[in-house]
Design an enzyme around this catalytic site. Structure first.
Site, PDB file in Angstrom:
ATOM      1  N   HIS A 188      -1.916  -8.850   2.307  1.00  0.00           N
ATOM      2  CA  HIS A 188      -1.573  -7.556   2.926  1.00  0.00           C
ATOM      3  C   HIS A 188      -2.702  -7.196   3.901  1.00  0.00           C
ATOM      4  O   HIS A 188      -3.025  -7.980   4.799  1.00  0.00           O
ATOM      5  CB  HIS A 188      -1.344  -6.543   1.798  1.00  0.00           C
ATOM      6  CG  HIS A 188      -0.768  -5.230   2.212  1.00  0.00           C
ATOM      7  ND1 HIS A 188      -0.089  -5.020   3.378  1.00  0.00           N
ATOM      8  CD2 HIS A 188      -0.764  -4.013   1.569  1.00  0.00           C
ATOM      9  CE1 HIS A 188       0.304  -3.753   3.451  1.00  0.00           C
ATOM     10  NE2 HIS A 188      -0.107  -3.119   2.361  1.00  0.00           N
ATOM     11  N   ASP A 234      -2.039  -8.060  11.853  1.00  0.00           N
ATOM     12  CA  ASP A 234      -3.413  -8.476  11.552  1.00  0.00           C
ATOM     13  C   ASP A 234      -3.886  -9.627  12.414  1.00  0.00           C
ATOM     14  O   ASP A 234      -5.068  -9.956  12.434  1.00  0.00           O
ATOM     15  CB  ASP A 234      -3.510  -8.872  10.076  1.00  0.00           C
ATOM     16  CG  ASP A 234      -3.141  -7.709   9.178  1.00  0.00           C
ATOM     17  OD1 ASP A 234      -3.669  -6.609   9.395  1.00  0.00           O
ATOM     18  OD2 ASP A 234      -2.313  -7.891   8.273  1.00  0.00           O
ATOM     19  N   HIS A 275       5.901 -12.510   7.856  1.00  0.00           N
ATOM     20  CA  HIS A 275       6.090 -11.136   7.389  1.00  0.00           C
ATOM     21  C   HIS A 275       7.263 -11.097   6.420  1.00  0.00           C
ATOM     22  O   HIS A 275       8.218 -11.866   6.561  1.00  0.00           O
ATOM     23  CB  HIS A 275       6.374 -10.184   8.563  1.00  0.00           C
ATOM     24  CG  HIS A 275       6.147  -8.752   8.203  1.00  0.00           C
ATOM     25  ND1 HIS A 275       7.128  -7.969   7.654  1.00  0.00           N
ATOM     26  CD2 HIS A 275       5.029  -7.979   8.279  1.00  0.00           C
ATOM     27  CE1 HIS A 275       6.636  -6.767   7.424  1.00  0.00           C
ATOM     28  NE2 HIS A 275       5.364  -6.735   7.780  1.00  0.00           N
ATOM     29  N   ARG A 335       3.372  -4.256  16.859  1.00  0.00           N
ATOM     30  CA  ARG A 335       1.977  -3.803  16.711  1.00  0.00           C
ATOM     31  C   ARG A 335       1.030  -4.882  17.262  1.00  0.00           C
ATOM     32  O   ARG A 335      -0.034  -4.593  17.782  1.00  0.00           O
ATOM     33  CB  ARG A 335       1.667  -3.497  15.242  1.00  0.00           C
ATOM     34  CG  ARG A 335       2.555  -2.400  14.658  1.00  0.00           C
ATOM     35  CD  ARG A 335       2.355  -2.258  13.163  1.00  0.00           C
ATOM     36  NE  ARG A 335       2.698  -3.475  12.446  1.00  0.00           N
ATOM     37  CZ  ARG A 335       2.486  -3.674  11.141  1.00  0.00           C
ATOM     38  NH1 ARG A 335       1.938  -2.712  10.414  1.00  0.00           N
ATOM     39  NH2 ARG A 335       2.832  -4.792  10.551  1.00  0.00           N
ATOM     40  N   SER A 389       0.832  -1.223   0.000  1.00  0.00           N
ATOM     41  CA  SER A 389       0.000   0.000   0.000  1.00  0.00           C
ATOM     42  C   SER A 389       0.856   1.259   0.000  1.00  0.00           C
ATOM     43  O   SER A 389       0.543   2.240  -0.691  1.00  0.00           O
ATOM     44  CB  SER A 389      -0.954  -0.001   1.195  1.00  0.00           C
ATOM     45  OG  SER A 389      -0.256  -0.228   2.401  1.00  0.00           O
TER      46      SER A 389
HETATM   47  N1  CMX Z   1       1.414 -19.690   6.743  1.00  0.00           N
HETATM   48  C1  CMX Z   1       1.850 -20.640   5.895  1.00  0.00           C
HETATM   49  N2  CMX Z   1       2.862 -20.459   5.018  1.00  0.00           N
HETATM   50  C2  CMX Z   1       3.474 -19.266   5.065  1.00  0.00           C
HETATM   51  C3  CMX Z   1       3.116 -18.265   5.956  1.00  0.00           C
HETATM   52  C4  CMX Z   1       2.022 -18.494   6.813  1.00  0.00           C
HETATM   53  N3  CMX Z   1       1.577 -17.568   7.654  1.00  0.00           N
HETATM   54  N4  CMX Z   1       3.916 -17.192   5.755  1.00  0.00           N
HETATM   55  C5  CMX Z   1       4.750 -17.531   4.756  1.00  0.00           C
HETATM   56  N5  CMX Z   1       4.483 -18.784   4.339  1.00  0.00           N
HETATM   57  C6  CMX Z   1       5.111 -19.512   3.247  1.00  0.00           C
HETATM   58  C7  CMX Z   1       4.968 -18.665   1.965  1.00  0.00           C
HETATM   59  O1  CMX Z   1       3.676 -18.824   1.377  1.00  0.00           O
HETATM   60  C8  CMX Z   1       6.090 -19.195   1.137  1.00  0.00           C
HETATM   61  O2  CMX Z   1       5.681 -20.424   0.593  1.00  0.00           O
HETATM   62  P1  CMX Z   1       6.132 -20.875  -0.901  1.00  0.00           P
HETATM   63  O3  CMX Z   1       7.609 -20.979  -0.832  1.00  0.00           O
HETATM   64  O4  CMX Z   1       5.401 -22.140  -1.096  1.00  0.00           O
HETATM   65  O5  CMX Z   1       5.675 -19.781  -1.821  1.00  0.00           O
HETATM   66  C9  CMX Z   1       7.179 -19.484   2.188  1.00  0.00           C
HETATM   67  O6  CMX Z   1       6.498 -19.593   3.445  1.00  0.00           O
HETATM   68  C10 CMX Z   1       8.211 -18.383   2.301  1.00  0.00           C
HETATM   69  O7  CMX Z   1       7.544 -17.142   2.552  1.00  0.00           O
HETATM   70  P2  CMX Z   1       8.251 -15.998   3.381  1.00  0.00           P
HETATM   71  O8  CMX Z   1       9.494 -15.584   2.640  1.00  0.00           O
HETATM   72  O9  CMX Z   1       8.413 -16.373   4.811  1.00  0.00           O
HETATM   73  O10 CMX Z   1       7.145 -14.853   3.350  1.00  0.00           O
HETATM   74  P3  CMX Z   1       6.877 -13.770   2.216  1.00  0.00           P
HETATM   75  O11 CMX Z   1       7.796 -12.637   2.454  1.00  0.00           O
HETATM   76  O12 CMX Z   1       6.902 -14.387   0.846  1.00  0.00           O
HETATM   77  O13 CMX Z   1       5.381 -13.353   2.503  1.00  0.00           O
HETATM   78  C11 CMX Z   1       3.554 -12.787   3.895  1.00  0.00           C
HETATM   79  C12 CMX Z   1       5.047 -12.565   3.616  1.00  0.00           C
HETATM   80  C13 CMX Z   1       3.128 -11.822   4.991  1.00  0.00           C
HETATM   81  C14 CMX Z   1       2.782 -12.469   2.609  1.00  0.00           C
HETATM   82  C15 CMX Z   1       3.338 -14.256   4.320  1.00  0.00           C
HETATM   83  O14 CMX Z   1       4.011 -14.491   5.542  1.00  0.00           O
HETATM   84  C16 CMX Z   1       1.886 -14.640   4.460  1.00  0.00           C
HETATM   85  O15 CMX Z   1       1.279 -15.027   3.450  1.00  0.00           O
HETATM   86  N6  CMX Z   1       1.292 -14.535   5.704  1.00  0.00           N
HETATM   87  C17 CMX Z   1      -0.120 -14.763   5.905  1.00  0.00           C
HETATM   88  C18 CMX Z   1      -0.917 -13.559   5.401  1.00  0.00           C
HETATM   89  C19 CMX Z   1      -0.736 -12.370   6.327  1.00  0.00           C
HETATM   90  O16 CMX Z   1      -0.827 -12.478   7.541  1.00  0.00           O
HETATM   91  N7  CMX Z   1      -0.497 -11.176   5.717  1.00  0.00           N
HETATM   92  C20 CMX Z   1      -0.436  -9.920   6.475  1.00  0.00           C
HETATM   93  C21 CMX Z   1       0.955  -9.296   6.514  1.00  0.00           C
HETATM   94  C22 CMX Z   1       0.925  -7.962   7.234  1.00  0.00           C
HETATM   95  C23 CMX Z   1       0.223  -6.921   6.382  1.00  0.00           C
HETATM   96  O17 CMX Z   1       0.722  -6.580   5.282  1.00  0.00           O
HETATM   97  O18 CMX Z   1      -0.860  -6.451   6.762  1.00  0.00           O
END
Ligand code: CMX
Length: 465
Positions: free
Chosen positions: A301, A402, A347, A356, A271
């Site tokens: 996000h 979140d 994250h 937070r 964002s």
């Molecule tokens: N549950 C399961 N798997 C997860 C995970 C979770 N909470 N967080 C990361 N992973 C997985 C990823 O999907 C990725 O899998 P692949 O290799 O199969 O694609 C792997 O772990 C590596 O990811 P990462 O490098 O640790 O995380 P990213 O930087 O790619 O993504 C985020 C970050 C936040 C998108 C991810 O942790 C996620 O999807 N979390 C759940 C959604 C969430 O809570 N989002 C809110 C974030 C805060 C915000 O922006 O508001």
């Protein structure tokens, strides 16, 4: 003596007026935010100019191929003045941690949580405002809260089934007709003055967001009636009142905390970066913020706050009365084995519990320690980091912002989780608009990073496909 921020006809000459009058004439307690920013700006412009002249060709990092395919993690290429995120420690706003801003920023009379108006001031200037300055900002936001009729019509004509974030983005886009920035550009104003209009638009936008959010909420889930703004009240309390929760003093405090801690999280998140990127094309603050909100609406996000709540309610429905650590652990594995993410965990930058999250947990501990959903969130916090670590994929098994917010809102009766990202969006505006103003003030250029095809990258690294 004060210079009215909304004296639009005088906006162009305000800088000249400020320097002619000599800002020293104002007591530091009385000076308005716009005038204070104008006062600080020449030094900032000079600092950036000297830094670039002396060190402009210094190497600040290297980029490996995986970063191009891996969402550009860690590539240094953005300037964001308001906050810096440390993987271990979490966010600092202008050098201050969340507990520090909770302590230092002005509060509502009798309140204990910081006011987001104060954070806006801090992010734009790097300075903690006085109570008087924050009250003046609250009054200014309240004074410009009324929506144009056509924006009300846009919202009133939206089907209640349209996701609240889509309604939010449409209403903010529609405010383009109010943009002084777009009109000034059309008139051909000198680019040194762009920031004056970006500032006016930002104040006008922030002022209207609670009324937009409340209209979406009341139209989609209640009786369509939105309460009036109290010109004497602070921003968060007006938002709470318009949503229909103004009588609950604890909810008001939650809104103050919520709007402050969700505002800013460095420049690279979707964002923030989107708002900055679109603004770099000299699209107005209205169009830039709307673009950022569209990014916030994504489930990875901002919409994660909705997903978390849905996931917790699903968990509760599935587990019934057995919400023991063992049962929750099993449920976490079911989610992961179904190829889903555990929402609210992980994250892109953080590698520890998000401060937070901690701030919201502390709020929960003092206001609702026995609430069943709060207890479930606490149990998930005990179990999920271990499960996610065993699962072995995420680089960060700890909760993010979140993970907690929805349960706090549920407790006070704001139960419609598809609305939650709108609240995040209202807050995010407080974080991204200061940088938009700074960018226009510093003459930031249109963004244009380099891209290559896979064939070209292969050639670059000497690889035969
Ligand atoms: N549950 C399961 N798997 C997860 C995970 C979770 N909470 N967080 C990361 N992973 C997985 C990823 O999907 C990725 O899998 P692949 O290799 O199969 O694609 C792997 O772990 C590596 O990811 P990462 O490098 O640790 O995380 P990213 O930087 O790619 O993504 C985020 C970050 C936040 C998108 C991810 O942790 C996620 O999807 N979390 C759940 C959604 C969430 O809570 N989002 C809110 C974030 C805060 C915000 O922006 O508001």
């Amino acid at each position: 003596m004060s210079i009215s921020i909304f004296a639009r006809s005088g906006a162009v000459n305000r800088l000249a007026l400020v320097s002619r009058l000599g800002l020293r004439a104002y007591s530091s307690n009385q000076i308005s935010l716009k005038d204070r920013f104008a006062e600080l700006l020449p030094q900032k412009i000079d600092e950036v100019k000297r830094l670039r002249k002396e060190k402009g060709s210094t190497v600040i990092g290297e980029v490996v191929l995986d970063q191009a395919y891996g969402g550009m993690r860690g590539i240094k290429g953005l300037v964001w003045e308001g906050s810096v995120l440390d993987a271990e420690e979490g966010i600092r706003f202008r050098g201050k941690t969340i507990p520090e801003i909770q302590k230092e920023l002005p509060k509502a009379p009798g309140g204990t949580e910081p006011l987001p108006e104060g954070l806006f001031w801090l992010l734009l200037t790097g300075e903690v405002p006085s109570e008087q300055q924050v009250r003046a900002l609250s009054a200014e936001f309240a004074a410009h809260s009324k929506l144009p009729k056509y924006v009300e019509d846009v919202l009133d004509n939206s089907p209640a089934t349209l996701h609240p974030m889509a309604q939010f983005s449409m209403a903010v886009t529609a405010l383009e007709a109010e943009s002084t920035f777009a009109k000034a550009y059309e008139r051909g104003v000198n680019k040194k003055e762009f920031w004056l209009y970006a500032y006016d638009d930002s104040i006008n936008l922030l002022a209207k967001l609670p009324t937009i959010a409340a209209r979406i909420y009341r139209n989609s889930f209640k009786d369509g009636v939105v309460a009036s703004i109290n010109p004497e009240a602070d921003y968060a309390s007006n938002l709470a009142t318009q949503l229909g929760f103004g009588a609950d003093a604890e909810f008001l405090e939650l809104m103050r905390l919520y709007l402050t801690i969700h505002a800013d999280h460095e420049g690279g998140n979707v964002s923030a970066h989107t708002t900055k990127l679109v603004g770099s094309a000299l699209s107005s603050p209205m169009l830039s913020l709307a673009a950022g909100l569209n990014g916030l609406a994504g489930p990875l996000h901002g919409r994660a706050n909705q997903e978390v709540l849905e996931w917790i309610l699903e968990l509760k429905a599935n587990l019934g009365s057995d919400v023991s650590e063992e049962a929750i652990e099993k449920y976490l594995w079911e989610t992961l084995n179904a190829g889903r993410v555990v929402p609210g965990y992980g994250h892109a930058v953080l590698r520890k519990t998000d401060p937070r999250y901690t701030a919201q947990r502390e709020f929960g501990l003092s206001h609702m320690p026995d609430y069943d959903l709060f207890k479930i969130v606490s149990t998930i916090y005990k179990v999920a980091p271990r499960v996610l670590t065993q699962h072995g994929k995420t680089k960060n098994p700890w909760p993010n912002v979140d993970s907690h917010s929805g349960v706090l809102l549920q407790y006070y009766g704001l139960k419609e989780q598809s609305f939650y990202t709108v609240l995040f969006g209202v807050s995010r505006a407080f974080g991204v608009l200061p940088q938009l103003i700074i960018d226009r003030a510093l003459g930031a250029p249109i963004e244009r990073p380099k891209s290559f095809s896979t064939e070209k990258y292969a050639e670059l690294v000497g690889f035969k496909l």
